[in-house]
Design a protein around this motif. Structure first.
Motif, PDB file in Angstrom:
ATOM      1  N   PRO A  59       0.813  -1.222   0.000  1.00  0.00           N
ATOM      2  CA  PRO A  59       0.000   0.000   0.000  1.00  0.00           C
ATOM      3  C   PRO A  59       0.843   1.267   0.000  1.00  0.00           C
ATOM      4  N   GLU A  60       2.118   1.154   0.315  1.00  0.00           N
ATOM      5  CA  GLU A  60       3.006   2.323   0.280  1.00  0.00           C
ATOM      6  C   GLU A  60       3.707   2.450  -1.069  1.00  0.00           C
ATOM      7  N   HIS A  61       3.375   1.562  -1.987  1.00  0.00           N
ATOM      8  CA  HIS A  61       3.960   1.588  -3.340  1.00  0.00           C
ATOM      9  C   HIS A  61       5.486   1.558  -3.327  1.00  0.00           C
ATOM     10  N   ILE A  62       6.015   0.815  -2.385  1.00  0.00           N
ATOM     11  CA  ILE A  62       7.477   0.643  -2.348  1.00  0.00           C
ATOM     12  C   ILE A  62       7.849  -0.354  -3.447  1.00  0.00           C
ATOM     13  N   LYS A  63       8.874  -0.039  -4.194  1.00  0.00           N
ATOM     14  CA  LYS A  63       9.310  -0.968  -5.262  1.00  0.00           C
ATOM     15  C   LYS A  63      10.197  -2.039  -4.621  1.00  0.00           C
ATOM     16  N   ILE A  64       9.545  -2.925  -3.892  1.00  0.00           N
ATOM     17  CA  ILE A  64      10.281  -3.909  -3.082  1.00  0.00           C
ATOM     18  C   ILE A  64      11.204  -4.752  -3.967  1.00  0.00           C
ATOM     19  N   THR A  65      10.666  -5.242  -5.068  1.00  0.00           N
ATOM     20  CA  THR A  65      11.445  -6.162  -5.906  1.00  0.00           C
ATOM     21  C   THR A  65      12.544  -5.415  -6.669  1.00  0.00           C
ATOM     22  N   ASP A  66      12.148  -4.361  -7.359  1.00  0.00           N
ATOM     23  CA  ASP A  66      13.125  -3.683  -8.234  1.00  0.00           C
ATOM     24  C   ASP A  66      14.192  -2.929  -7.443  1.00  0.00           C
ATOM     25  N   ASN A  67      13.787  -2.291  -6.342  1.00  0.00           N
ATOM     26  CA  ASN A  67      14.746  -1.429  -5.647  1.00  0.00           C
ATOM     27  C   ASN A  67      15.446  -2.100  -4.474  1.00  0.00           C
ATOM     28  N   ALA A  68      14.893  -3.208  -3.973  1.00  0.00           N
ATOM     29  CA  ALA A  68      15.533  -3.860  -2.822  1.00  0.00           C
ATOM     30  C   ALA A  68      15.997  -5.283  -3.157  1.00  0.00           C
ATOM     31  N   LEU A  69      15.075  -6.137  -3.611  1.00  0.00           N
ATOM     32  CA  LEU A  69      15.416  -7.565  -3.716  1.00  0.00           C
ATOM     33  C   LEU A  69      16.364  -7.856  -4.880  1.00  0.00           C
ATOM     34  N   ILE A  70      16.100  -7.265  -6.033  1.00  0.00           N
ATOM     35  CA  ILE A  70      16.997  -7.533  -7.173  1.00  0.00           C
ATOM     36  C   ILE A  70      18.398  -6.953  -6.893  1.00  0.00           C
ATOM     37  N   PRO A  71      18.498  -5.696  -6.442  1.00  0.00           N
ATOM     38  CA  PRO A  71      19.847  -5.195  -6.103  1.00  0.00           C
ATOM     39  C   PRO A  71      20.543  -6.041  -5.029  1.00  0.00           C
ATOM     40  N   LEU A  72      19.767  -6.553  -4.060  1.00  0.00           N
ATOM     41  CA  LEU A  72      20.392  -7.378  -3.011  1.00  0.00           C
ATOM     42  C   LEU A  72      20.949  -8.674  -3.608  1.00  0.00           C
ATOM     43  N   LYS A  73      20.194  -9.254  -4.528  1.00  0.00           N
ATOM     44  CA  LYS A  73      20.681 -10.461  -5.209  1.00  0.00           C
ATOM     45  C   LYS A  73      21.962 -10.152  -5.984  1.00  0.00           C
ATOM     46  N   GLU A  74      21.953  -9.016  -6.680  1.00  0.00           N
ATOM     47  CA  GLU A  74      23.149  -8.665  -7.470  1.00  0.00           C
ATOM     48  C   GLU A  74      24.355  -8.432  -6.566  1.00  0.00           C
ATOM     49  N   ARG A  75      24.111  -7.795  -5.438  1.00  0.00           N
ATOM     50  CA  ARG A  75      25.222  -7.522  -4.528  1.00  0.00           C
ATOM     51  C   ARG A  75      25.762  -8.826  -3.933  1.00  0.00           C
ATOM     52  N   ALA A  76      24.852  -9.773  -3.667  1.00  0.00           N
ATOM     53  CA  ALA A  76      25.298 -11.065  -3.118  1.00  0.00           C
ATOM     54  C   ALA A  76      26.169 -11.790  -4.136  1.00  0.00           C
ATOM     55  N   VAL A  77      25.732 -11.781  -5.380  1.00  0.00           N
ATOM     56  CA  VAL A  77      26.502 -12.469  -6.433  1.00  0.00           C
ATOM     57  C   VAL A  77      27.842 -11.775  -6.635  1.00  0.00           C
ATOM     58  N   ASP A  78      27.814 -10.432  -6.701  1.00  0.00           N
ATOM     59  CA  ASP A  78      29.073  -9.689  -6.904  1.00  0.00           C
ATOM     60  C   ASP A  78      30.084 -10.031  -5.824  1.00  0.00           C
ATOM     61  N   ARG A  79      29.597 -10.043  -4.572  1.00  0.00           N
ATOM     62  CA  ARG A  79      30.530 -10.275  -3.468  1.00  0.00           C
ATOM     63  C   ARG A  79      31.050 -11.700  -3.470  1.00  0.00           C
ATOM     64  N   LYS A  80      30.135 -12.620  -3.763  1.00  0.00           N
ATOM     65  CA  LYS A  80      30.525 -14.018  -3.650  1.00  0.00           C
ATOM     66  C   LYS A  80      31.465 -14.443  -4.764  1.00  0.00           C
ATOM     67  N   TYR A  81      31.232 -13.888  -5.968  1.00  0.00           N
ATOM     68  CA  TYR A  81      31.992 -14.388  -7.111  1.00  0.00           C
ATOM     69  C   TYR A  81      33.027 -13.404  -7.647  1.00  0.00           C
ATOM     70  N   ASP A  82      33.098 -12.231  -7.026  1.00  0.00           N
ATOM     71  CA  ASP A  82      34.148 -11.299  -7.432  1.00  0.00           C
ATOM     72  C   ASP A  82      35.496 -11.891  -6.996  1.00  0.00           C
ATOM     73  N   PRO A  83      36.432 -12.142  -7.941  1.00  0.00           N
ATOM     74  CA  PRO A  83      37.675 -12.817  -7.573  1.00  0.00           C
ATOM     75  C   PRO A  83      38.486 -12.051  -6.528  1.00  0.00           C
ATOM     76  N   LEU A  84      38.426 -10.710  -6.557  1.00  0.00           N
ATOM     77  CA  LEU A  84      39.204  -9.943  -5.575  1.00  0.00           C
ATOM     78  C   LEU A  84      38.619 -10.088  -4.179  1.00  0.00           C
ATOM     79  N   VAL A  85      37.253 -10.030  -4.121  1.00  0.00           N
ATOM     80  CA  VAL A  85      36.595 -10.205  -2.815  1.00  0.00           C
ATOM     81  C   VAL A  85      36.877 -11.610  -2.303  1.00  0.00           C
ATOM     82  N   TRP A  86      36.796 -12.593  -3.203  1.00  0.00           N
ATOM     83  CA  TRP A  86      37.032 -13.990  -2.829  1.00  0.00           C
ATOM     84  C   TRP A  86      38.431 -14.145  -2.244  1.00  0.00           C
ATOM     85  N   LEU A  87      39.426 -13.517  -2.920  1.00  0.00           N
ATOM     86  CA  LEU A  87      40.804 -13.620  -2.468  1.00  0.00           C
ATOM     87  C   LEU A  87      40.971 -12.939  -1.101  1.00  0.00           C
TER      88      LEU A  87
END
Ligand code: SF4
Ligand code: F3S
Ligand code: FES
Length: 250
Positions: A215-243
């Protein structure tokens, strides 16, 4: 002021049994579903249980399912229904019924407690925190949440799968993790990977049903969940972060 008799169908019962009960009830011009539920309480159904507080779409208490759609009763105008259309009001389906339209939403409080709170940066005193306006605005969208739990109730991951509740925080609390992960002053650490590994972010297959009912028209998926997924993948598979993780966690 015009008024008419409207056909309401309301779920009555408790945690052991229940049924839909039909009521003809007066509806006046300008009313919302919650007004009509209150009239029912005052006339034909004095013991009807309903949770509400502000009647202004701000407390998040009056969530229910109206003709099968999760909504706030106080923000659902009666003039959006045809006069002949039956209005069916049932409790939120994903949470256990206490009585009539009142459900036990403690699942959400449990999930809220599992998320570590904002961790202030070391060496910066309250009052000395500084953030760019763009970061303030990003948080403000998420902080419009009124905790109505319509998104938590709607997400198919738990709606038809009680067994997923333990592993899945739900859109409202994954959004909270996204808010903190994007917060430039939060020193907690890797919340995106935590969301993935400990709070069930991977269950979300971005169907966006949560966003549709907010009811607050928050873009939960586009502005929170998808970016969170991308950040998780970036961190987990970024070779520098991994190292870095390998070196510093030894
Ligand atoms: Fe309600 Fe929207 Fe908050 Fe979900 S994110 S609890 S739908 S206000
Ligand atoms: Fe559920 Fe919303 Fe994801 S409805 S599947 S949390 S996009
Ligand atoms: Fe507060 Fe409906 S009564 S949101």
């Amino acid at each position: 002021m015009s008024s008419h008799l409207h056909h309401f169908r309301v779920w009555r019962g408790d945690d052991t049994k229940g049924e839909l009960v039909d009521y003809p009830v007066e509806v006046n011009e300008g009313e919302v579903v919650l007004d009509v539920i209150h009239r029912l309480q005052a006339t034909e159904a004095g013991d009807l249980a309903v949770r509400w507080n502000c009647k202004a779409g701000k407390c998040g208490s009056c969530s229910a399912e109206i003709n099968g759609r999760p909504r706030l009763m106080c923000m659902t105008r009666m003039n959006t229904f045809d006069d002949e259309e039956i209005v069916t009001v049932t409790p939120l389906r994903s949470f256990p019924v206490i009585r009539d339209l009142v459900t036990d939403v403690s699942f959400n409080y449990t999930k809220a407690r599992e998320i570590p709170s904002f961790t202030p940066p070391e060496g910066v005193a309250p009052g000395e925190y500084r953030m760019a306006q763009v970061d303030v605005e990003r948080s403000q969208e998420f902080r419009k949440c009124i905790e109505c739990y319509l998104c938590q109730n709607t997400c198919h991951v738990v709606r038809d799968h009680e067994e997923n509740k333990e592993a899945f925080a739900g859109p409202r609390y994954l959004m909270r993790m996204a808010e903190l992960d994007m917060h430039p002053l939060d020193a907690h650490g890797n919340r995106a990977v935590e969301a993935q590994e400990e709070h069930g972010l991977g269950f979300c297959n971005i169907t966006k049903c949560c966003t549709e009912v907010c009811p607050e028209h928050i873009k939960i998926t586009d502005n929170a969940l998808i970016p969170l997924k991308e950040r998780a993948v970036d961190r987990k598979y970024d070779p520098l972060v991994w190292l870095g993780d390998k070196i510093f966690r030894r």
